[in-house]
Design a protein around this motif. Structure first.
Motif, PDB file in Angstrom:
ATOM      1  N   GLN A 141       0.852  -1.188   0.000  1.00 32.23           N
ATOM      2  CA  GLN A 141       0.000   0.000   0.000  1.00 32.23           C
ATOM      3  C   GLN A 141       0.895   1.248   0.000  1.00 32.23           C
ATOM      4  O   GLN A 141       2.033   1.205   0.452  1.00 32.23           O
ATOM      5  CB  GLN A 141      -0.889   0.055   1.246  1.00 32.23           C
ATOM      6  N   TYR A 142       0.366   2.359  -0.472  1.00 35.29           N
ATOM      7  CA  TYR A 142       1.159   3.585  -0.357  1.00 35.29           C
ATOM      8  C   TYR A 142       1.181   4.013   1.107  1.00 35.29           C
ATOM      9  O   TYR A 142       0.255   3.748   1.868  1.00 35.29           O
ATOM     10  CB  TYR A 142       0.646   4.680  -1.290  1.00 35.29           C
ATOM     11  N   SER A 143       2.276   4.653   1.500  1.00 30.97           N
ATOM     12  CA  SER A 143       2.489   5.024   2.905  1.00 30.97           C
ATOM     13  C   SER A 143       2.326   6.537   3.078  1.00 30.97           C
ATOM     14  O   SER A 143       2.150   7.262   2.094  1.00 30.97           O
ATOM     15  CB  SER A 143       3.890   4.596   3.344  1.00 30.97           C
ATOM     16  N   PRO A 144       2.416   7.048   4.311  1.00 31.33           N
ATOM     17  CA  PRO A 144       2.288   8.490   4.513  1.00 31.33           C
ATOM     18  C   PRO A 144       3.335   9.316   3.762  1.00 31.33           C
ATOM     19  O   PRO A 144       3.112  10.494   3.509  1.00 31.33           O
ATOM     20  CB  PRO A 144       2.456   8.648   6.029  1.00 31.33           C
ATOM     21  N   THR A 145       4.490   8.705   3.419  1.00 32.90           N
ATOM     22  CA  THR A 145       5.534   9.467   2.726  1.00 32.90           C
ATOM     23  C   THR A 145       5.575   9.187   1.221  1.00 32.90           C
ATOM     24  O   THR A 145       6.441   9.720   0.524  1.00 32.90           O
ATOM     25  CB  THR A 145       6.922   9.171   3.335  1.00 32.90           C
ATOM     26  N   SER A 146       4.663   8.366   0.705  1.00 31.48           N
ATOM     27  CA  SER A 146       4.615   8.112  -0.741  1.00 31.48           C
ATOM     28  C   SER A 146       4.311   9.405  -1.493  1.00 31.48           C
ATOM     29  O   SER A 146       3.509  10.223  -1.045  1.00 31.48           O
ATOM     30  CB  SER A 146       3.537   7.086  -1.075  1.00 31.48           C
ATOM     31  N   GLU A 147       4.931   9.546  -2.661  1.00 30.70           N
ATOM     32  CA  GLU A 147       4.667  10.751  -3.454  1.00 30.70           C
ATOM     33  C   GLU A 147       3.244  10.736  -4.002  1.00 30.70           C
ATOM     34  O   GLU A 147       2.653   9.680  -4.215  1.00 30.70           O
ATOM     35  CB  GLU A 147       5.681  10.880  -4.596  1.00 30.70           C
ATOM     36  N   LEU A 148       2.685  11.901  -4.214  1.00 28.63           N
ATOM     37  CA  LEU A 148       1.332  12.043  -4.743  1.00 28.63           C
ATOM     38  C   LEU A 148       1.230  11.335  -6.096  1.00 28.63           C
ATOM     39  O   LEU A 148       2.060  11.535  -6.978  1.00 28.63           O
ATOM     40  CB  LEU A 148       0.990  13.524  -4.893  1.00 28.63           C
ATOM     41  N   GLY A 158      -3.670   5.032  -7.325  1.00 25.14           N
ATOM     42  CA  GLY A 158      -2.565   5.866  -6.870  1.00 25.14           C
ATOM     43  C   GLY A 158      -2.812   6.581  -5.563  1.00 25.14           C
ATOM     44  O   GLY A 158      -3.931   6.679  -5.076  1.00 25.14           O
ATOM     45  N   SER A 159      -1.731   7.091  -4.989  1.00 24.56           N
ATOM     46  CA  SER A 159      -1.806   7.836  -3.734  1.00 24.56           C
ATOM     47  C   SER A 159      -2.559   9.139  -3.946  1.00 24.56           C
ATOM     48  O   SER A 159      -2.265   9.903  -4.865  1.00 24.56           O
ATOM     49  CB  SER A 159      -0.397   8.130  -3.216  1.00 24.56           C
ATOM     50  N   LEU A 160      -3.528   9.399  -3.088  1.00 22.45           N
ATOM     51  CA  LEU A 160      -4.349  10.605  -3.191  1.00 22.45           C
ATOM     52  C   LEU A 160      -3.882  11.709  -2.246  1.00 22.45           C
ATOM     53  O   LEU A 160      -4.445  12.800  -2.244  1.00 22.45           O
ATOM     54  CB  LEU A 160      -5.815  10.265  -2.874  1.00 22.45           C
ATOM     55  N   ASP A 161      -2.870  11.412  -1.441  1.00 19.85           N
ATOM     56  CA  ASP A 161      -2.478  12.322  -0.365  1.00 19.85           C
ATOM     57  C   ASP A 161      -1.134  12.996  -0.636  1.00 19.85           C
ATOM     58  O   ASP A 161      -0.221  12.385  -1.192  1.00 19.85           O
ATOM     59  CB  ASP A 161      -2.378  11.558   0.961  1.00 19.85           C
ATOM     60  N   THR A 162      -1.012  14.223  -0.190  1.00 27.08           N
ATOM     61  CA  THR A 162       0.281  14.909  -0.215  1.00 27.08           C
ATOM     62  C   THR A 162       1.211  14.226   0.785  1.00 27.08           C
ATOM     63  O   THR A 162       0.785  13.898   1.896  1.00 27.08           O
ATOM     64  CB  THR A 162       0.110  16.388   0.184  1.00 27.08           C
ATOM     65  N   PRO A 163       2.477  13.981   0.429  1.00 27.78           N
ATOM     66  CA  PRO A 163       3.377  13.268   1.350  1.00 27.78           C
ATOM     67  C   PRO A 163       3.536  13.963   2.694  1.00 27.78           C
ATOM     68  O   PRO A 163       3.605  15.196   2.771  1.00 27.78           O
ATOM     69  CB  PRO A 163       4.711  13.251   0.587  1.00 27.78           C
ATOM     70  N   PHE A 164       3.564  13.163   3.719  1.00 24.43           N
ATOM     71  CA  PHE A 164       3.779  13.603   5.096  1.00 24.43           C
ATOM     72  C   PHE A 164       5.234  14.047   5.253  1.00 24.43           C
ATOM     73  O   PHE A 164       6.138  13.411   4.705  1.00 24.43           O
ATOM     74  CB  PHE A 164       3.459  12.407   5.993  1.00 24.43           C
ATOM     75  N   ASN A 165       5.494  15.133   5.990  1.00 25.93           N
ATOM     76  CA  ASN A 165       6.853  15.620   6.213  1.00 25.93           C
ATOM     77  C   ASN A 165       7.242  15.389   7.675  1.00 25.93           C
ATOM     78  O   ASN A 165       6.940  16.208   8.543  1.00 25.93           O
ATOM     79  CB  ASN A 165       6.945  17.110   5.868  1.00 25.93           C
ATOM     80  N   PRO A 166       7.899  14.264   7.971  1.00 25.56           N
ATOM     81  CA  PRO A 166       8.214  13.938   9.365  1.00 25.56           C
ATOM     82  C   PRO A 166       9.183  14.913  10.011  1.00 25.56           C
ATOM     83  O   PRO A 166       9.110  15.158  11.214  1.00 25.56           O
ATOM     84  CB  PRO A 166       8.817  12.538   9.280  1.00 25.56           C
ATOM     85  N   VAL A 167      10.093  15.499   9.222  1.00 27.26           N
ATOM     86  CA  VAL A 167      11.051  16.446   9.794  1.00 27.26           C
ATOM     87  C   VAL A 167      10.330  17.699  10.277  1.00 27.26           C
ATOM     88  O   VAL A 167      10.578  18.188  11.385  1.00 27.26           O
ATOM     89  CB  VAL A 167      12.149  16.795   8.767  1.00 27.26           C
ATOM     90  N   SER A 168       9.413  18.226   9.465  1.00 24.80           N
ATOM     91  CA  SER A 168       8.639  19.401   9.882  1.00 24.80           C
ATOM     92  C   SER A 168       7.820  19.109  11.135  1.00 24.80           C
ATOM     93  O   SER A 168       7.727  19.942  12.047  1.00 24.80           O
ATOM     94  CB  SER A 168       7.697  19.841   8.751  1.00 24.80           C
ATOM     95  N   LEU A 169       7.233  17.910  11.175  1.00 27.24           N
ATOM     96  CA  LEU A 169       6.434  17.536  12.340  1.00 27.24           C
ATOM     97  C   LEU A 169       7.301  17.473  13.592  1.00 27.24           C
ATOM     98  O   LEU A 169       6.942  17.996  14.646  1.00 27.24           O
ATOM     99  CB  LEU A 169       5.760  16.182  12.120  1.00 27.24           C
TER     100      LEU A 169
END
Length: 205
Positions: A141-148, A158-169
């Protein structure tokens, strides 16, 4: 000669973290988990850490198998629950070196809420995330960091979500140590992992 001798000593020290010959490693050939496994052992060796005082904690996934391949104490928890387990272990025995190691799905998906509060509370644990931008073990499955738009086998639209930015978080949670590195740069990877392990507080790599 001094440099060569030092390197040989580190390699000898690393062997104390090696599992017995013939241990089956369930990763695909050329997977980035292999250099990460080797470099974690090298970094721990350079720091002179005793395997008996080391605890590796993980959740579920391909990267979460890493503790099974290191000759040290390990705790394999539930999906996304590596960080609360690691925090509890460190609270129970502050003399232990505690490293939580899992993938992007485990740490940023199921474990996302725990990541926020671990960074906020700043326990003395090292958190290493193998980010390959997909759920590698559970059918891709696509993950939180997968590209759109990424189209893995189990996500035909395909992934419908903007990738999660763990460094910013992590920075937003006022983490005391945040770093990024890459498995193909052994020198930088070793330097970062060594600094993260030496850091007194929560570190995210």
């Amino acid at each position: 000669n001094l440099s060569r001798n030092s390197k040989n000593m580190t390699e000898m020290e690393k062997k104390k973290f090696d599992m017995p010959h013939g241990t089956d490693i369930a990763w695909c050939p050329a997977c980035g988990n292999f250099p990460l496994l080797t470099t974690v052992k090298l970094a721990l060796s350079e720091l002179g850490i005793d395997p008996k005082s080391l605890v590796l904690v993980s959740g579920i996934g391909q990267a979460a198998k890493t503790p099974q391949y290191v000759n040290a104490n390990m705790y394999n928890g539930l999906h996304g629950r590596a960080l609360p387990s690691a925090t509890g272990i460190k609270l129970a025995n502050r003399n232990l070196t505690v490293v939580a190691e899992s993938g992007d799905g485990d740490m940023y998906g199921e474990g996302g809420n725990h990541l926020i509060h671990a960074m906020r509370r700043n326990p003395d644990i090292t958190n290493i995330v193998h980010n390959n931008m997909i759920y590698g073990l559970t059918k891709g499955q696509y993950s939180p960091t997968s590209e759109l738009g990424k189209v893995p086998k189990s996500t035909p639209y395909g992934s419908l979500d903007t990738p999660f930015n763990p460094v910013s978080l992590a920075l937003g949670a006022e983490a005391s140590f945040v770093a990024r590195t890459i498995d193909s740069d052994r020198a930088h990877l070793t330097e970062v992992l060594t600094a993260a392990t030496q850091h007194r507080g929560a570190s995210l790599v």
